[in-house]
Design a protein around this motif. Sequence first.
Motif, mmCIF file in Angstrom:
data_model
loop_
_atom_site.group_PDB
_atom_site.id
_atom_site.type_symbol
_atom_site.label_atom_id
_atom_site.label_comp_id
_atom_site.label_asym_id
_atom_site.label_seq_id
_atom_site.Cartn_x
_atom_site.Cartn_y
_atom_site.Cartn_z
ATOM 1 N N GLU A 136 0.828 -1.209 0.000
ATOM 2 C CA GLU A 136 0.000 0.000 0.000
ATOM 3 C C GLU A 136 0.861 1.258 0.000
ATOM 4 O O GLU A 136 0.548 2.238 -0.689
ATOM 5 N N LEU A 137 1.952 1.231 0.777
ATOM 6 C CA LEU A 137 2.841 2.388 0.836
ATOM 7 C C LEU A 137 3.518 2.620 -0.513
ATOM 8 O O LEU A 137 3.667 3.764 -0.955
ATOM 9 N N ASP A 167 1.395 12.410 4.418
ATOM 10 C CA ASP A 167 0.874 11.048 4.523
ATOM 11 C C ASP A 167 1.841 9.932 4.130
ATOM 12 O O ASP A 167 1.702 8.804 4.612
ATOM 13 N N LEU A 168 2.790 10.213 3.245
ATOM 14 C CA LEU A 168 3.682 9.146 2.797
ATOM 15 C C LEU A 168 4.647 8.729 3.904
ATOM 16 O O LEU A 168 5.001 9.528 4.775
ATOM 17 N N SER A 169 5.071 7.479 3.846
ATOM 18 C CA SER A 169 6.054 6.995 4.812
ATOM 19 C C SER A 169 7.423 7.561 4.461
ATOM 20 O O SER A 169 7.653 8.037 3.343
ATOM 21 N N ALA A 170 8.342 7.490 5.416
ATOM 22 C CA ALA A 170 9.684 8.029 5.207
ATOM 23 C C ALA A 170 10.341 7.369 4.008
ATOM 24 O O ALA A 170 10.229 6.162 3.802
ATOM 25 N N GLY A 171 11.012 8.159 3.203
ATOM 26 C CA GLY A 171 11.677 7.632 2.015
ATOM 27 C C GLY A 171 11.959 8.743 1.026
ATOM 28 O O GLY A 171 11.709 9.929 1.301
ATOM 29 N N GLU A 172 12.489 8.371 -0.138
ATOM 30 C CA GLU A 172 12.875 9.361 -1.144
ATOM 31 C C GLU A 172 11.699 10.197 -1.635
ATOM 32 O O GLU A 172 11.839 11.404 -1.856
ATOM 33 N N THR A 173 10.543 9.562 -1.819
ATOM 34 C CA THR A 173 9.386 10.285 -2.349
ATOM 35 C C THR A 173 8.885 11.319 -1.355
ATOM 36 O O THR A 173 8.585 12.464 -1.727
ATOM 37 N N TYR A 231 11.383 14.151 -1.222
ATOM 38 C CA TYR A 231 11.240 14.995 -2.418
ATOM 39 C C TYR A 231 10.039 15.928 -2.286
ATOM 40 O O TYR A 231 10.133 17.123 -2.590
ATOM 41 N N ALA A 232 8.904 15.389 -1.843
ATOM 42 C CA ALA A 232 7.687 16.199 -1.699
ATOM 43 C C ALA A 232 7.917 17.352 -0.729
ATOM 44 O O ALA A 232 7.507 18.487 -0.982
ATOM 45 N N GLY A 233 8.589 17.067 0.388
ATOM 46 C CA GLY A 233 8.835 18.106 1.381
ATOM 47 C C GLY A 233 9.754 19.205 0.881
ATOM 48 O O GLY A 233 9.525 20.391 1.146
ATOM 49 N N LYS A 234 10.792 18.827 0.134
ATOM 50 C CA LYS A 234 11.741 19.808 -0.379
ATOM 51 C C LYS A 234 11.163 20.624 -1.536
ATOM 52 O O LYS A 234 11.562 21.769 -1.757
ATOM 53 N N THR A 235 10.231 20.027 -2.273
ATOM 54 C CA THR A 235 9.686 20.677 -3.470
ATOM 55 C C THR A 235 8.472 21.535 -3.175
ATOM 56 O O THR A 235 8.180 22.482 -3.929
ATOM 57 N N LEU A 236 7.746 21.240 -2.104
ATOM 58 C CA LEU A 236 6.540 22.013 -1.771
ATOM 59 C C LEU A 236 6.801 23.515 -1.698
ATOM 60 O O LEU A 236 6.004 24.300 -2.250
ATOM 61 N N PRO A 237 7.880 23.981 -1.046
ATOM 62 C CA PRO A 237 8.138 25.434 -1.027
ATOM 63 C C PRO A 237 8.334 26.023 -2.430
ATOM 64 O O PRO A 237 7.973 27.182 -2.672
ATOM 65 N N ILE A 238 8.903 25.230 -3.326
ATOM 66 C CA ILE A 238 9.107 25.707 -4.705
ATOM 67 C C ILE A 238 7.755 25.864 -5.398
ATOM 68 O O ILE A 238 7.517 26.860 -6.097
ATOM 69 N N ILE A 239 6.879 24.886 -5.198
ATOM 70 C CA ILE A 239 5.528 24.958 -5.776
ATOM 71 C C ILE A 239 4.793 26.185 -5.242
ATOM 72 O O ILE A 239 4.143 26.924 -6.004
#
Length: 221
Positions: A77-78, A189-195, A198-206
């Motif tokens: 599921e993850l 919501d996602l578990s710890a990992g590359e995705t 990535y989401a956390g680092k990219t959100l400020p750019i968005i």
Amino acid sequence: MKALLKIQMTGAAVLSFSILSACTNTKSNNASYAADSANKAIIEKTDSANNELAVKKDSGNKEALKKADSTNKAKKELKEDASKFLVKSYEASLFEIELAQSAIKHAANASVKKLATDMVASHKDMNGKMQVIAFDASFKLPGGIDSGHAKDLTDLEKLKGADYDKKFMDMIVSGHEKLADSYKEAYSDLSAGETKEYAGKTLPIINSHLEMAKKVKASLK
């Protein structure tokens, strides 16, 4: 190894990965659907292999088998959540790039053209990072934009001058509002990992893109 891979995922390597990512879906002509379907099959195959391994290791231990099955389902599921986010985000970013490239050619307003130029560079960088993550996880990504987005782009390019600029900015603002919500949800919501990282680092750019787009939109008459 990952650092080396990131360096290699340029030029011909990125082109090769893009070709491998492309999927043809005659049922719906939807690039995201094709990638999601391919990833589901990949995850199912991995899940089945894990279950078979658990059976071999604990063939006489029903409790261990039950625990292994539960663990594998959770992992599945993850992985599906991560793959769906990557597919959705990659296709949306492809669309933003095509929109921006169109505006560079057709927009009348200088600020709109400048914003579009910045968007192309930034979203190409995002897509490069998503390609690396997907490659690491053996996930497929859309080989192009979805049919609905293709129609939106065609409709936009029927307009000219100020009408084109206003419609383009409406689409950019709306698109980035949706992206911001999606990235925020993924990071939460996602578990710890590359995705997730990535989401956390990219959100400020968005969010930065969104604020810039709102200012340009407000400046148009």
